[in-house]
Design a protein around this motif. Structure first.
Motif, PDB file in Angstrom:
ATOM      1  N   SER A  49      44.428  44.643  39.980  1.00  0.00           N
ATOM      2  CA  SER A  49      45.066  43.857  41.035  1.00  0.00           C
ATOM      3  C   SER A  49      44.230  42.666  41.487  1.00  0.00           C
ATOM      4  CB  SER A  49      45.394  44.753  42.231  1.00  0.00           C
ATOM      5  OG  SER A  49      44.220  45.347  42.731  1.00  0.00           O
ATOM      6  N   HIS A  50      42.922  42.672  41.234  1.00  0.00           N
ATOM      7  CA  HIS A  50      42.075  41.567  41.678  1.00  0.00           C
ATOM      8  C   HIS A  50      41.674  40.622  40.551  1.00  0.00           C
ATOM      9  CE1 HIS A  50      41.670  43.059  45.738  1.00  0.00           C
ATOM     10  NE2 HIS A  50      41.420  44.262  45.256  1.00  0.00           N
ATOM     11  N   LEU A  51      41.291  41.168  39.417  1.00  0.00           N
ATOM     12  CA  LEU A  51      40.804  40.337  38.322  1.00  0.00           C
ATOM     13  C   LEU A  51      41.930  39.681  37.530  1.00  0.00           C
ATOM     14  CD1 LEU A  51      38.562  39.291  36.412  1.00  0.00           C
ATOM     15  CD2 LEU A  51      38.839  41.427  35.127  1.00  0.00           C
ATOM     16  N   VAL A  52      42.851  40.481  37.054  1.00  0.00           N
ATOM     17  CA  VAL A  52      43.871  39.985  36.123  1.00  0.00           C
ATOM     18  C   VAL A  52      44.700  38.832  36.688  1.00  0.00           C
ATOM     19  CG1 VAL A  52      45.870  40.631  34.727  1.00  0.00           C
ATOM     20  CG2 VAL A  52      43.904  42.172  34.857  1.00  0.00           C
ATOM     21  N   PRO A  53      45.135  38.862  37.944  1.00  0.00           N
ATOM     22  CA  PRO A  53      45.910  37.721  38.453  1.00  0.00           C
ATOM     23  C   PRO A  53      45.111  36.412  38.509  1.00  0.00           C
ATOM     24  CG  PRO A  53      46.249  39.631  39.854  1.00  0.00           C
ATOM     25  CD  PRO A  53      45.123  39.964  38.908  1.00  0.00           C
ATOM     26  N   GLN A  54      43.795  36.494  38.494  1.00  0.00           N
ATOM     27  CA  GLN A  54      42.954  35.295  38.563  1.00  0.00           C
ATOM     28  C   GLN A  54      42.673  34.684  37.188  1.00  0.00           C
ATOM     29  OE1 GLN A  54      42.131  34.036  41.557  1.00  0.00           O
ATOM     30  NE2 GLN A  54      43.321  35.717  42.400  1.00  0.00           N
ATOM     31  N   LEU A  55      43.084  35.359  36.127  1.00  0.00           N
ATOM     32  CA  LEU A  55      42.792  34.896  34.765  1.00  0.00           C
ATOM     33  C   LEU A  55      43.781  33.834  34.316  1.00  0.00           C
ATOM     34  CD1 LEU A  55      41.963  38.300  33.073  1.00  0.00           C
ATOM     35  CD2 LEU A  55      40.372  36.565  33.917  1.00  0.00           C
ATOM     36  N   TRP A  56      43.356  33.016  33.373  1.00  0.00           N
ATOM     37  CA  TRP A  56      44.187  31.975  32.789  1.00  0.00           C
ATOM     38  C   TRP A  56      43.949  31.986  31.281  1.00  0.00           C
ATOM     39  CZ3 TRP A  56      39.828  31.421  35.626  1.00  0.00           C
ATOM     40  CH2 TRP A  56      38.733  30.843  34.999  1.00  0.00           C
ATOM     41  N   PRO A  57      44.855  31.434  30.511  1.00  0.00           N
ATOM     42  CA  PRO A  57      44.646  31.372  29.070  1.00  0.00           C
ATOM     43  C   PRO A  57      43.336  30.639  28.750  1.00  0.00           C
ATOM     44  CG  PRO A  57      46.912  30.863  29.584  1.00  0.00           C
ATOM     45  CD  PRO A  57      46.156  30.925  30.901  1.00  0.00           C
ATOM     46  N   GLY A  58      42.516  31.263  27.954  1.00  0.00           N
ATOM     47  CA  GLY A  58      41.236  30.679  27.586  1.00  0.00           C
ATOM     48  C   GLY A  58      40.073  31.139  28.444  1.00  0.00           C
ATOM     49  N   ALA A  59      40.344  31.876  29.520  1.00  0.00           N
ATOM     50  CA  ALA A  59      39.259  32.394  30.362  1.00  0.00           C
ATOM     51  C   ALA A  59      38.452  33.419  29.570  1.00  0.00           C
ATOM     52  CB  ALA A  59      39.830  33.047  31.621  1.00  0.00           C
ATOM     53  N   VAL A  60      37.207  33.611  29.960  1.00  0.00           N
ATOM     54  CA  VAL A  60      36.344  34.591  29.311  1.00  0.00           C
ATOM     55  C   VAL A  60      35.884  35.597  30.364  1.00  0.00           C
ATOM     56  CG1 VAL A  60      34.190  34.940  28.049  1.00  0.00           C
ATOM     57  CG2 VAL A  60      35.562  32.902  27.610  1.00  0.00           C
ATOM     58  N   VAL A  61      36.049  36.872  30.054  1.00  0.00           N
ATOM     59  CA  VAL A  61      35.611  37.949  30.934  1.00  0.00           C
ATOM     60  C   VAL A  61      34.445  38.655  30.244  1.00  0.00           C
ATOM     61  CG1 VAL A  61      36.260  40.107  32.073  1.00  0.00           C
ATOM     62  CG2 VAL A  61      37.944  38.261  31.840  1.00  0.00           C
ATOM     63  N   LEU A  62      33.281  38.670  30.909  1.00  0.00           N
ATOM     64  CA  LEU A  62      32.107  39.364  30.397  1.00  0.00           C
ATOM     65  C   LEU A  62      31.954  40.675  31.147  1.00  0.00           C
ATOM     66  CD1 LEU A  62      29.526  36.450  30.298  1.00  0.00           C
ATOM     67  CD2 LEU A  62      30.712  37.469  28.372  1.00  0.00           C
ATOM     68  N   MET A  63      31.783  41.758  30.395  1.00  0.00           N
ATOM     69  CA  MET A  63      31.583  43.060  31.027  1.00  0.00           C
ATOM     70  C   MET A  63      30.397  43.757  30.387  1.00  0.00           C
ATOM     71  SD  MET A  63      35.177  44.831  31.718  1.00  0.00           S
ATOM     72  CE  MET A  63      36.625  43.966  32.226  1.00  0.00           C
ATOM     73  N   ASP A  64      29.711  44.558  31.206  1.00  0.00           N
ATOM     74  CA  ASP A  64      28.643  45.369  30.637  1.00  0.00           C
ATOM     75  C   ASP A  64      29.267  46.603  29.988  1.00  0.00           C
ATOM     76  OD1 ASP A  64      29.224  47.162  32.680  1.00  0.00           O
ATOM     77  OD2 ASP A  64      27.519  46.584  33.891  1.00  0.00           O
ATOM     78  N   ASN A  65      28.444  47.471  29.469  1.00  0.00           N
ATOM     79  CA  ASN A  65      28.949  48.620  28.717  1.00  0.00           C
ATOM     80  C   ASN A  65      29.140  49.877  29.560  1.00  0.00           C
ATOM     81  OD1 ASN A  65      29.217  47.729  25.892  1.00  0.00           O
ATOM     82  ND2 ASN A  65      27.100  47.111  26.227  1.00  0.00           N
ATOM     83  N   CYS A  66      29.270  49.700  30.853  1.00  0.00           N
ATOM     84  CA  CYS A  66      29.540  50.832  31.734  1.00  0.00           C
ATOM     85  C   CYS A  66      30.883  51.460  31.329  1.00  0.00           C
ATOM     86  CB  CYS A  66      29.587  50.348  33.180  1.00  0.00           C
ATOM     87  SG  CYS A  66      29.825  51.661  34.366  1.00  0.00           S
ATOM     88  N   SER A  67      30.929  52.779  31.251  1.00  0.00           N
ATOM     89  CA  SER A  67      32.139  53.443  30.758  1.00  0.00           C
ATOM     90  C   SER A  67      33.375  53.122  31.597  1.00  0.00           C
ATOM     91  CB  SER A  67      31.932  54.953  30.691  1.00  0.00           C
ATOM     92  OG  SER A  67      31.644  55.467  31.976  1.00  0.00           O
ATOM     93  N   ILE A  68      33.206  52.851  32.880  1.00  0.00           N
ATOM     94  CA  ILE A  68      34.352  52.530  33.729  1.00  0.00           C
ATOM     95  C   ILE A  68      35.005  51.208  33.330  1.00  0.00           C
ATOM     96  CG2 ILE A  68      33.087  51.323  35.550  1.00  0.00           C
ATOM     97  CD1 ILE A  68      34.881  52.881  37.545  1.00  0.00           C
ATOM     98  N   HIS A  69      34.264  50.333  32.672  1.00  0.00           N
ATOM     99  CA  HIS A  69      34.809  49.045  32.239  1.00  0.00           C
ATOM    100  C   HIS A  69      35.553  49.128  30.920  1.00  0.00           C
ATOM    101  CE1 HIS A  69      31.386  47.141  34.730  1.00  0.00           C
ATOM    102  NE2 HIS A  69      32.447  47.343  35.474  1.00  0.00           N
TER     103      HIS A  69
END
Length: 62
Positions: free
Chosen positions: A6-26
């Protein structure tokens, strides 16, 4: 539903890059699918290594 949906996905746009660490919750297949459906690219950071962490490398005794 996770707050990332509900917070991250609505803020994304085509071409955006999301970096995540390897935490299992991600590592949610549902969240990954929503990020890709938004046209964004998902990149997981490499696992932790002291050789990639300058602070640890500089203070290391070996």
């Amino acid at each position: 539903m996770l707050s990332s949906h509900s917070h991250l996905v609505p803020q994304l746009w085509p071409g955006a890059v999301v970096l995540m660490d390897n935490c299992s919750i991600h590592k949610s297949p549902e969240l990954e699918a929503l990020i890709i459906a938004a046209g964004a690219r998902l990149i997981y950071l490499p696992p932790y290594s002291r050789f990639f962490n300058h602070c640890c490398y500089c203070t290391s005794e070996d």
